[in-house]
Scaffold this motif. Structure first.
Motif, mmCIF file in Angstrom:
data_model
loop_
_atom_site.group_PDB
_atom_site.id
_atom_site.type_symbol
_atom_site.label_atom_id
_atom_site.label_comp_id
_atom_site.label_asym_id
_atom_site.label_seq_id
_atom_site.Cartn_x
_atom_site.Cartn_y
_atom_site.Cartn_z
ATOM 1 N N VAL A 278 -6.189 4.337 12.299
ATOM 2 C CA VAL A 278 -5.171 5.081 13.038
ATOM 3 C C VAL A 278 -5.217 6.549 12.635
ATOM 4 O O VAL A 278 -5.248 7.449 13.484
ATOM 5 C CB VAL A 278 -3.760 4.487 12.775
ATOM 6 C CG1 VAL A 278 -2.662 5.436 13.240
ATOM 7 C CG2 VAL A 278 -3.621 3.128 13.437
ATOM 8 N N LEU A 279 -5.220 6.807 11.335
ATOM 9 C CA LEU A 279 -5.226 8.182 10.833
ATOM 10 C C LEU A 279 -6.481 8.926 11.272
ATOM 11 O O LEU A 279 -6.399 10.076 11.720
ATOM 12 C CB LEU A 279 -5.110 8.184 9.309
ATOM 13 C CG LEU A 279 -3.846 7.538 8.744
ATOM 14 C CD1 LEU A 279 -3.902 7.507 7.231
ATOM 15 C CD2 LEU A 279 -2.610 8.249 9.236
ATOM 16 N N MET B 139 0.837 -1.208 0.000
ATOM 17 C CA MET B 139 0.000 0.000 0.000
ATOM 18 C C MET B 139 0.867 1.251 0.000
ATOM 19 O O MET B 139 2.012 1.230 0.424
ATOM 20 C CB MET B 139 -0.947 0.015 1.195
ATOM 21 C CG MET B 139 -0.254 0.038 2.539
ATOM 22 S SD MET B 139 -1.232 0.769 3.849
ATOM 23 C CE MET B 139 -1.214 2.470 3.414
ATOM 24 N N ASP B 140 0.296 2.331 -0.475
ATOM 25 C CA ASP B 140 0.945 3.633 -0.541
ATOM 26 C C ASP B 140 0.394 4.488 0.596
ATOM 27 O O ASP B 140 -0.780 4.874 0.581
ATOM 28 C CB ASP B 140 0.652 4.259 -1.908
ATOM 29 C CG ASP B 140 1.242 5.636 -2.091
ATOM 30 O OD1 ASP B 140 1.651 6.276 -1.101
ATOM 31 O OD2 ASP B 140 1.278 6.093 -3.250
ATOM 32 N N LEU B 141 1.225 4.773 1.609
ATOM 33 C CA LEU B 141 0.768 5.553 2.766
ATOM 34 C C LEU B 141 0.336 6.955 2.360
ATOM 35 O O LEU B 141 -0.662 7.465 2.876
ATOM 36 C CB LEU B 141 1.868 5.623 3.828
ATOM 37 C CG LEU B 141 1.486 6.376 5.104
ATOM 38 C CD1 LEU B 141 0.331 5.685 5.823
ATOM 39 C CD2 LEU B 141 2.678 6.516 6.028
ATOM 40 N N ASN B 142 1.040 7.575 1.429
ATOM 41 C CA ASN B 142 0.652 8.923 1.001
ATOM 42 C C ASN B 142 -0.731 8.930 0.362
ATOM 43 O O ASN B 142 -1.518 9.846 0.581
ATOM 44 C CB ASN B 142 1.676 9.513 0.033
ATOM 45 C CG ASN B 142 2.900 10.045 0.749
ATOM 46 O OD1 ASN B 142 2.865 10.319 1.945
ATOM 47 N ND2 ASN B 142 3.983 10.188 0.023
ATOM 48 N N GLY C 282 -8.767 14.283 2.779
ATOM 49 C CA GLY C 282 -9.892 14.780 1.992
ATOM 50 C C GLY C 282 -11.211 14.711 2.741
ATOM 51 O O GLY C 282 -12.101 15.539 2.541
ATOM 52 N N MET C 283 -11.328 13.773 3.644
ATOM 53 C CA MET C 283 -12.557 13.629 4.422
ATOM 54 C C MET C 283 -12.681 14.718 5.488
ATOM 55 O O MET C 283 -13.773 14.965 5.992
ATOM 56 C CB MET C 283 -12.605 12.246 5.067
ATOM 57 C CG MET C 283 -12.615 11.120 4.050
ATOM 58 S SD MET C 283 -12.505 9.500 4.821
ATOM 59 C CE MET C 283 -14.211 9.312 5.330
ATOM 60 N N TYR C 284 -11.566 15.356 5.839
ATOM 61 C CA TYR C 284 -11.579 16.363 6.895
ATOM 62 C C TYR C 284 -11.459 17.786 6.386
ATOM 63 O O TYR C 284 -11.602 18.724 7.169
ATOM 64 C CB TYR C 284 -10.445 16.084 7.901
ATOM 65 C CG TYR C 284 -10.729 14.882 8.757
ATOM 66 C CD1 TYR C 284 -11.506 14.991 9.902
ATOM 67 C CD2 TYR C 284 -10.251 13.628 8.405
ATOM 68 C CE1 TYR C 284 -11.795 13.883 10.687
ATOM 69 C CE2 TYR C 284 -10.525 12.519 9.184
ATOM 70 C CZ TYR C 284 -11.294 12.649 10.317
ATOM 71 O OH TYR C 284 -11.577 11.551 11.087
ATOM 72 N N GLU C 285 -11.193 17.970 5.110
ATOM 73 C CA GLU C 285 -11.083 19.329 4.570
ATOM 74 C C GLU C 285 -12.416 20.038 4.731
ATOM 75 O O GLU C 285 -13.469 19.494 4.429
ATOM 76 C CB GLU C 285 -10.635 19.295 3.112
ATOM 77 C CG GLU C 285 -9.171 18.915 2.991
ATOM 78 C CD GLU C 285 -8.689 18.848 1.553
ATOM 79 O OE1 GLU C 285 -9.518 18.750 0.632
ATOM 80 O OE2 GLU C 285 -7.464 18.865 1.372
ATOM 81 N N GLY C 286 -12.360 21.252 5.260
ATOM 82 C CA GLY C 286 -13.576 22.015 5.506
ATOM 83 C C GLY C 286 -14.313 21.582 6.751
ATOM 84 O O GLY C 286 -15.425 22.040 7.012
ATOM 85 N N MET D 79 -3.155 8.757 3.083
ATOM 86 C CA MET D 79 -3.209 10.059 3.762
ATOM 87 C C MET D 79 -4.081 11.037 2.978
ATOM 88 O O MET D 79 -4.923 11.713 3.565
ATOM 89 C CB MET D 79 -1.793 10.651 3.894
ATOM 90 C CG MET D 79 -0.932 10.037 4.955
ATOM 91 S SD MET D 79 -1.619 10.112 6.608
ATOM 92 C CE MET D 79 -2.172 11.780 6.730
ATOM 93 N N ARG D 80 -3.871 11.110 1.662
ATOM 94 C CA ARG D 80 -4.667 12.033 0.844
ATOM 95 C C ARG D 80 -6.156 11.718 0.961
ATOM 96 O O ARG D 80 -6.992 12.614 1.059
ATOM 97 C CB ARG D 80 -4.232 11.972 -0.616
ATOM 98 C CG ARG D 80 -2.911 12.631 -0.891
ATOM 99 C CD ARG D 80 -2.564 12.624 -2.388
ATOM 100 N NE ARG D 80 -1.157 12.793 -2.582
ATOM 101 C CZ ARG D 80 -0.268 11.800 -2.705
ATOM 102 N NH1 ARG D 80 -0.656 10.546 -2.713
ATOM 103 N NH2 ARG D 80 1.011 12.062 -2.859
ATOM 104 N N GLU D 81 -6.477 10.438 0.953
ATOM 105 C CA GLU D 81 -7.873 10.008 1.060
ATOM 106 C C GLU D 81 -8.476 10.451 2.396
ATOM 107 O O GLU D 81 -9.565 11.023 2.451
ATOM 108 C CB GLU D 81 -7.909 8.482 0.935
ATOM 109 C CG GLU D 81 -9.257 7.847 1.096
ATOM 110 C CD GLU D 81 -9.135 6.325 1.137
ATOM 111 O OE1 GLU D 81 -9.781 5.730 2.012
ATOM 112 O OE2 GLU D 81 -8.398 5.751 0.309
ATOM 113 N N VAL D 82 -7.756 10.202 3.480
ATOM 114 C CA VAL D 82 -8.273 10.536 4.814
ATOM 115 C C VAL D 82 -8.320 12.055 5.001
ATOM 116 O O VAL D 82 -9.308 12.591 5.505
ATOM 117 C CB VAL D 82 -7.430 9.852 5.921
ATOM 118 C CG1 VAL D 82 -7.847 10.336 7.293
ATOM 119 C CG2 VAL D 82 -7.576 8.337 5.821
#
Length: 165
Positions: free
Chosen positions: A47-48, A4-7, A15-19, A10-13
């Motif tokens: 974890v994230l 898996m690609d951690l970055n 994105g859920m918190y932006e705004g 990270m981008r996916e998670v």
């Protein structure tokens, strides 16, 4: 466990918190040189979520700055991918900081105190470690280190030892 690609995770998670909060700035610096990890993406996503949610709650309605970084780290203990989440909140009370990752330890009015215990368990199941500390300028930082090459202990070892007749 799968590559898996951690970055990407990270981008996916993130994105859920932006705004999520108008007065909170989210700043992410994701290292481009991260290796592929052998991990359980679903559990690392948890974890994230736990760490980001805690950081946002620590800053409260007043908001602040949430910093998220990834890095490729080489130390005397080996090669790691390091994930850091820090906030500009009040920090963690020193009497709680000592036992922060134990079940039922919390400084929140609501919450079970299980989130960080679960974070620690998941990270350790991946051969890693998690560290929490307060920042001198205020706020808290959580650092997760995951080894580059990790083989979960589900592999069967050969019961016949070499050199034994």
């Amino acid at each position: 466990y799968a590559p898996m690609d951690l970055n990407q995770l990270m981008r996916e998670v993130i994105g859920m918190y932006e705004g999520f909060q108008d007065n909170t700035r989210l700043h992410a610096e994701l290292a481009e040189d991260l290796p592929t990890l052998h991990a359980d993406a679903t559990r690392l996503r948890q974890v994230l979520h736990n760490l980001i949610k805690n950081a946002l709650e620590a800053m409260g309605e007043g908001g602040g700055i949430l910093n998220i970084t990834t890095a490729n780290v080489e130390s005397s203990q080996g090669h790691y991918v390091e994930l850091t989440i820090s906030d500009s909140g009040k920090g963690i009370q020193s009497e709680i900081l000592e036992n922060l990752f134990e079940p039922y330890v919390t400084n929140k009015k609501q919450g079970s105190g299980l989130g960080l215990a679960i974070v620690k368990k998941i990270v350790e199941d991946h051969g890693g470690m998690v560290i929490a500390n307060n920042l001198p300028e205020g706020g808290a930082r959580f650092t997760v280190r995951l080894p580059h090459k990790f083989q979960p202990e589900i592999e069967q070892s050969n019961p016949q030892k070499e050199g034994v007749a």
